[in-house]
Design a protein around this motif. Structure first.
Motif, PDB file in Angstrom:
ATOM      1  N   LEU A  52      74.548  43.195  22.698  1.00  0.00           N
ATOM      2  CA  LEU A  52      74.336  42.081  23.622  1.00  0.00           C
ATOM      3  C   LEU A  52      72.860  41.741  23.775  1.00  0.00           C
ATOM      4  CD1 LEU A  52      76.982  42.940  26.370  1.00  0.00           C
ATOM      5  CD2 LEU A  52      77.048  41.052  24.717  1.00  0.00           C
ATOM      6  N   ALA A  53      72.003  42.761  23.842  1.00  0.00           N
ATOM      7  CA  ALA A  53      70.555  42.522  23.973  1.00  0.00           C
ATOM      8  C   ALA A  53      70.032  41.762  22.768  1.00  0.00           C
ATOM      9  CB  ALA A  53      69.808  43.845  24.129  1.00  0.00           C
ATOM     10  N   ASN A  54      70.449  42.151  21.570  1.00  0.00           N
ATOM     11  CA  ASN A  54      69.955  41.480  20.363  1.00  0.00           C
ATOM     12  C   ASN A  54      70.554  40.091  20.181  1.00  0.00           C
ATOM     13  OD1 ASN A  54      68.080  43.425  19.670  1.00  0.00           O
ATOM     14  ND2 ASN A  54      69.504  44.575  18.391  1.00  0.00           N
ATOM     15  N   LEU A  55      71.733  39.866  20.751  1.00  0.00           N
ATOM     16  CA  LEU A  55      72.266  38.496  20.784  1.00  0.00           C
ATOM     17  C   LEU A  55      71.445  37.655  21.753  1.00  0.00           C
ATOM     18  CD1 LEU A  55      76.131  39.091  20.737  1.00  0.00           C
ATOM     19  CD2 LEU A  55      74.794  37.814  19.046  1.00  0.00           C
ATOM     20  N   ALA A  56      71.177  38.213  22.939  1.00  0.00           N
ATOM     21  CA  ALA A  56      70.439  37.474  23.972  1.00  0.00           C
ATOM     22  C   ALA A  56      68.999  37.195  23.573  1.00  0.00           C
ATOM     23  CB  ALA A  56      70.472  38.246  25.296  1.00  0.00           C
ATOM     24  N   ASN A  57      68.360  38.149  22.878  1.00  0.00           N
ATOM     25  CA  ASN A  57      66.947  37.940  22.523  1.00  0.00           C
ATOM     26  C   ASN A  57      66.782  37.106  21.251  1.00  0.00           C
ATOM     27  OD1 ASN A  57      66.957  39.719  20.220  1.00  0.00           O
ATOM     28  ND2 ASN A  57      66.633  41.477  21.569  1.00  0.00           N
ATOM     29  N   GLY A  58      67.871  36.726  20.627  1.00  0.00           N
ATOM     30  CA  GLY A  58      67.835  35.812  19.485  1.00  0.00           C
ATOM     31  C   GLY A  58      67.621  36.441  18.124  1.00  0.00           C
ATOM     32  N   THR A  75      69.477  38.697  16.455  1.00  0.00           N
ATOM     33  CA  THR A  75      70.681  38.735  15.622  1.00  0.00           C
ATOM     34  C   THR A  75      70.953  37.349  15.040  1.00  0.00           C
ATOM     35  OG1 THR A  75      71.629  40.642  16.749  1.00  0.00           O
ATOM     36  CG2 THR A  75      73.173  39.184  15.615  1.00  0.00           C
ATOM     37  N   LEU A  76      70.778  36.326  15.849  1.00  0.00           N
ATOM     38  CA  LEU A  76      70.950  34.949  15.349  1.00  0.00           C
ATOM     39  C   LEU A  76      69.956  34.664  14.227  1.00  0.00           C
ATOM     40  CD1 LEU A  76      72.286  32.186  15.464  1.00  0.00           C
ATOM     41  CD2 LEU A  76      70.675  31.571  17.267  1.00  0.00           C
ATOM     42  N   LEU A  77      68.709  35.070  14.406  1.00  0.00           N
ATOM     43  CA  LEU A  77      67.701  34.894  13.358  1.00  0.00           C
ATOM     44  C   LEU A  77      68.125  35.635  12.084  1.00  0.00           C
ATOM     45  CD1 LEU A  77      64.914  33.823  12.486  1.00  0.00           C
ATOM     46  CD2 LEU A  77      63.935  35.915  13.461  1.00  0.00           C
ATOM     47  N   GLY A  78      68.645  36.840  12.243  1.00  0.00           N
ATOM     48  CA  GLY A  78      69.123  37.603  11.090  1.00  0.00           C
ATOM     49  C   GLY A  78      70.255  36.899  10.365  1.00  0.00           C
ATOM     50  N   LEU A  79      71.177  36.318  11.127  1.00  0.00           N
ATOM     51  CA  LEU A  79      72.294  35.588  10.509  1.00  0.00           C
ATOM     52  C   LEU A  79      71.813  34.331   9.788  1.00  0.00           C
ATOM     53  CD1 LEU A  79      74.937  35.981  13.351  1.00  0.00           C
ATOM     54  CD2 LEU A  79      74.993  37.045  11.072  1.00  0.00           C
ATOM     55  N   VAL A  80      70.846  33.642  10.376  1.00  0.00           N
ATOM     56  CA  VAL A  80      70.289  32.441   9.731  1.00  0.00           C
ATOM     57  C   VAL A  80      69.605  32.827   8.418  1.00  0.00           C
ATOM     58  CG1 VAL A  80      68.514  30.645   9.952  1.00  0.00           C
ATOM     59  CG2 VAL A  80      70.087  31.090  11.847  1.00  0.00           C
ATOM     60  N   GLY A 121      67.534  42.021  14.358  1.00  0.00           N
ATOM     61  CA  GLY A 121      68.530  42.204  15.405  1.00  0.00           C
ATOM     62  C   GLY A 121      69.552  43.225  14.953  1.00  0.00           C
ATOM     63  N   ASN A 122      70.818  42.884  15.052  1.00  0.00           N
ATOM     64  CA  ASN A 122      71.886  43.790  14.617  1.00  0.00           C
ATOM     65  C   ASN A 122      72.364  43.486  13.205  1.00  0.00           C
ATOM     66  OD1 ASN A 122      71.930  45.122  17.110  1.00  0.00           O
ATOM     67  ND2 ASN A 122      74.146  45.250  17.088  1.00  0.00           N
ATOM     68  N   VAL A 123      71.588  42.714  12.462  1.00  0.00           N
ATOM     69  CA  VAL A 123      71.943  42.367  11.088  1.00  0.00           C
ATOM     70  C   VAL A 123      71.133  43.237  10.133  1.00  0.00           C
ATOM     71  CG1 VAL A 123      72.081  40.526   9.363  1.00  0.00           C
ATOM     72  CG2 VAL A 123      72.402  39.995  11.798  1.00  0.00           C
ATOM     73  N   ILE A 124      71.840  44.004   9.312  1.00  0.00           N
ATOM     74  CA  ILE A 124      71.190  44.798   8.271  1.00  0.00           C
ATOM     75  C   ILE A 124      71.296  43.999   6.980  1.00  0.00           C
ATOM     76  CG2 ILE A 124      71.201  46.943   6.955  1.00  0.00           C
ATOM     77  CD1 ILE A 124      72.443  48.289   9.424  1.00  0.00           C
ATOM     78  N   ILE A 125      70.161  43.601   6.460  1.00  0.00           N
ATOM     79  CA  ILE A 125      70.097  42.792   5.255  1.00  0.00           C
ATOM     80  C   ILE A 125      69.711  43.716   4.111  1.00  0.00           C
ATOM     81  CG2 ILE A 125      68.975  40.810   4.152  1.00  0.00           C
ATOM     82  CD1 ILE A 125      68.409  39.806   7.084  1.00  0.00           C
ATOM     83  N   CYS A 126      70.545  43.759   3.075  1.00  0.00           N
ATOM     84  CA  CYS A 126      70.292  44.722   1.996  1.00  0.00           C
ATOM     85  C   CYS A 126      70.542  44.106   0.632  1.00  0.00           C
ATOM     86  CB  CYS A 126      71.147  45.973   2.192  1.00  0.00           C
ATOM     87  SG  CYS A 126      72.923  45.688   2.222  1.00  0.00           S
ATOM     88  N   ARG A 127      69.935  44.718  -0.357  1.00  0.00           N
ATOM     89  CA  ARG A 127      70.064  44.250  -1.734  1.00  0.00           C
ATOM     90  C   ARG A 127      71.370  44.736  -2.368  1.00  0.00           C
ATOM     91  NH1 ARG A 127      65.514  41.762  -2.975  1.00  0.00           N
ATOM     92  NH2 ARG A 127      63.670  42.226  -1.738  1.00  0.00           N
ATOM     93  N   TRP A 175      64.868  47.392  22.337  1.00  0.00           N
ATOM     94  CA  TRP A 175      63.859  47.982  23.212  1.00  0.00           C
ATOM     95  C   TRP A 175      62.608  47.114  23.311  1.00  0.00           C
ATOM     96  CZ3 TRP A 175      64.629  51.307  26.823  1.00  0.00           C
ATOM     97  CH2 TRP A 175      65.637  52.241  26.711  1.00  0.00           C
ATOM     98  N   CYS A 176      62.270  46.424  22.237  1.00  0.00           N
ATOM     99  CA  CYS A 176      61.070  45.565  22.224  1.00  0.00           C
ATOM    100  C   CYS A 176      61.378  44.148  22.707  1.00  0.00           C
ATOM    101  CB  CYS A 176      60.475  45.520  20.818  1.00  0.00           C
ATOM    102  SG  CYS A 176      59.755  47.080  20.293  1.00  0.00           S
ATOM    103  N   LEU A 177      62.576  43.925  23.195  1.00  0.00           N
ATOM    104  CA  LEU A 177      63.009  42.623  23.705  1.00  0.00           C
ATOM    105  C   LEU A 177      63.030  41.548  22.620  1.00  0.00           C
ATOM    106  CD1 LEU A 177      61.149  42.673  27.144  1.00  0.00           C
ATOM    107  CD2 LEU A 177      63.475  43.475  26.607  1.00  0.00           C
ATOM    108  N   GLY A 178      63.344  41.960  21.414  1.00  0.00           N
ATOM    109  CA  GLY A 178      63.541  41.002  20.337  1.00  0.00           C
ATOM    110  C   GLY A 178      62.335  40.768  19.455  1.00  0.00           C
ATOM    111  N   LEU A 179      61.909  39.523  19.395  1.00  0.00           N
ATOM    112  CA  LEU A 179      60.853  39.126  18.459  1.00  0.00           C
ATOM    113  C   LEU A 179      59.527  39.867  18.609  1.00  0.00           C
ATOM    114  CD1 LEU A 179      61.529  35.308  18.083  1.00  0.00           C
ATOM    115  CD2 LEU A 179      62.051  37.153  16.473  1.00  0.00           C
TER     116      LEU A 179
END
Length: 148
Positions: free
Chosen positions: A10-16, A18-23, A58-64, A89-93
């Motif tokens: 929820l924190a990583n959704l709220a701080n944006g 996870t959305l950045l990771g999905l984009v 965020g909560n997105v793990i991007i891998c090769r 913990w770092c409040l996102g960005l």
């Protein structure tokens, strides 16, 4: 899923982040899949930067590698999951400039961006595929001790 992992998600959704990771994952043409513990795996990343085999936003793990390959590497998956918690913990960005500052400090101190990087050390250097290259330096004045 534990309460702590739900809070992280929820924190990583709220701080944006996870959305950045999905984009980023979509822009890079990765395949998205549901991972364990509230994580999202974006596999098949082919862009040149960053050089890492896996990284998080965020909560997105991007891998090769393919998602099923990452799932067979519990140490690496755990390492990346710890970075997901660091975003929360770092409040996102703010995590990103803090991470790059720590990487620069590590590069100056050890010659590589991970060995003295607080975030990589907390996530586990070996689990992330890093070698600890820190070497003790002789203490000033020849006192016989070592300085790290």
């Amino acid at each position: 899923m534990t309460a702590g992992r739900r809070v992280r998600r929820l924190a990583n959704l709220a701080n944006g982040t996870t959305l950045l990771g999905l984009v980023l994952a979509r822009a890079a043409g990765t395949a998205l899949s549901k991972g364990p513990r509230g994580l999202i795996i974006a596999s098949g990343y082919t862009w040149r930067l960053p050089f890492a085999g896996a990284f998080t936003l965020g909560n997105v793990i991007i891998c090769r590698m393919r998602a099923d390959q990452l799932l067979t590497k519990p140490a690496l998956l755990g390492h990346e999951e710890k970075h997901c918690s660091q975003y929360a913990w770092c409040l996102g960005l703010p995590f990103l400039p803090l991470y790059f500052l720590a990487a620069g400090w590590s590069q100056l101190r050890t010659g590589n961006p991970a060995s003295a990087n607080f975030f990589e050390r907390q996530a586990g250097l070996a689990a992330g595929g890093y070698v600890d290259t820190r070497t003790p330096k002789p203490a000033p004045g020849g006192t016989g001790g070592i300085e790290v």
